[in-house]
Enzyme design. Structure first.
Site, PDB file in Angstrom:
ATOM      1  N   ASP A  77     104.419  37.039  53.236  1.00 55.06           N
ATOM      2  CA  ASP A  77     104.648  38.417  52.825  1.00 55.06           C
ATOM      3  C   ASP A  77     105.961  38.578  52.071  1.00 55.06           C
ATOM      4  O   ASP A  77     106.905  37.812  52.234  1.00 55.06           O
ATOM      5  CB  ASP A  77     104.590  39.368  54.023  1.00 55.06           C
ATOM      6  N   GLU A 138     105.984  38.277  58.380  1.00 56.85           N
ATOM      7  CA  GLU A 138     107.294  37.892  58.912  1.00 56.85           C
ATOM      8  C   GLU A 138     108.305  39.007  58.715  1.00 56.85           C
ATOM      9  O   GLU A 138     109.133  39.288  59.582  1.00 56.85           O
ATOM     10  CB  GLU A 138     107.774  36.606  58.212  1.00 56.85           C
TER      11      GLU A 138
END
Length: 372
Positions: A77, A138
């Site tokens: 991400d 994350e």
């Protein structure tokens, strides 16, 4: 390594929109890349717990040398705004036009890992088992790493315990090995409502109580390894009402969880002092966001990787850092992580940039480490 392919791979990756909880398209791209390399794939469906759309990807490239193997990890991400990235490549730097983040954090890490695997495969370099772990979410509290169901991961796909996490800001050569735990806390103050213009004496202003509490709290740099921060305060009442509720939130980080709990206990005592003096009520709630990260081998793994950098003529530096990452979560499962960088700077901002030479150096270091 194929430097042109490495850079082009990174540029291709940053075109794929993949903010937290929306990494699905990027995950499909990476699975195909890993399959082309010849990796066995396992997909964990932890995203179903938190409403994402991408699995944690675990890949394995079977080795031809006996040994414990190594794991290469990074997250998929990217921090918003990260859609329609217009990149600029000049003077050895990749950056954006200033309207979006770049995505070097952590697509630079993933591009480095993918190129390392391709070089090893194409050149028939002998190696122990190599695992990859690519996590979603994350940046939104390590949700991908936190929700991996390790009980469902097949035994042959359990990653090697020595884990190189390619997700550190800064130059090639920096090796982080220790990071703090983080606890989030919420303090709720309850006062007493009254008409602010007619009989304010009958009220207990919760905002005022919260202010008195906050004035007593240790915030900022508490000691060398401990910090605290307030991030949110909320109370919404008309001006003619003595507010009876105020909530504020924050975090405490330290390399000692005992120290964190001690600080939170001091916060509780501050609340009690104010309430005893002024009336009202309070509650304090806290939760561990992630545990500490500490080496479990007396830095043997970190020093071994540092030797690779030194052999390449790159100054190595073993570091204790103040931020958390997937490494903190994996530590609970017994993983021994080091966190290395690929030259990403000003991460999480629209001024983010990636130094291409650092990307090359770290990729070469990974290849050399595995080939040893």
């Amino acid at each position: 390594m194929n430097k042109e392919r490495l850079v082009n791979s990174f540029l291709e990756m940053i075109k794929i929109y993949s903010p937290s909880k929306k990494e699905g398209e990027y995950a499909k791209y990476l699975v195909e890349e890993l399959k082309k390399i010849g990796m066995e794939i396992y997909l964990d469906k932890g995203y179903e717990v938190y409403g994402g759309d991408a699995p944690t990807i675990i890949g394995k490239l079977k080795g031809n040398i006996e040994g414990e193997g190594v794991t290469l990890a990074a997250h998929m991400d990217v921090v918003e705004p990260c859609n329609n990235i217009n990149y600029i490549v000049e003077n050895g730097i990749i950056k954006t036009d200033g309207t979006t983040t770049l995505g070097g954090d952590d697509k630079g890490g993933i591009a480095s890992i993918i190129e390392s695997l391709k070089v090893i495969k194409e050149n028939n370099i002998s190696h122990e088992d190599i695992f990859v772990v690519f996590t979603p979410c994350e940046e939104a509290g390590m949700l991908g790493a936190k929700n991996v169901n390790w009980n469902l991961v097949p035994g042959n796909m359990k990653p090697a315990k020595d884990m190189i996490v390619v997700d550190n800001a800064g130059r090639a050569g920096i090796i982080a090995h220790t990071a703090p735990a983080k606890y989030g806390f919420t303090i709720k103050i309850k006062g007493k409502k009254a008409h602010a213009g007619i009989e304010p004496e009958k009220g207990i202003n919760a905002i005022l109580l919260a202010g008195k509490v906050i004035s007593k709290l240790k915030v900022g740099r508490i000691d060398e390894l401990t910090t605290s921060n307030l991030c949110k305060i909320e109370s919404n009442f008309p001006s003619n009402v003595v507010s009876d509720s105020c909530i504020f939130e924050g975090e405490v980080r330290s390399h000692s969880e005992e120290k964190i709990l001690s600080i939170l206990n001091e916060y509780k005592e501050s609340c009690e002092e104010v309430i005893k003096e002024c009336g009202g009520e309070y509650s304090i709630d806290f939760e561990c966001s992630y545990p500490t990260l500490k080496p479990i081998d007396d830095l043997k793994f970190a020093k071994k990787f540092a030797e690779i950098y030194e052999e390449m003529g790159i100054k190595s530096e073993l570091k204790v850092i103040g931020g958390g990452s997937d490494s903190n979560i994996f530590a609970k499962e017994g993983y021994n992580s080091i966190i290395i960088g690929v030259g990403m700077y000003n991460v999480h901002t629209v001024d983010e940039r990636l130094e291409i030479e650092d990307l090359y150096k770290t990729t070469e270091a990974i290849i050399k480490y595995i080939s040893k």
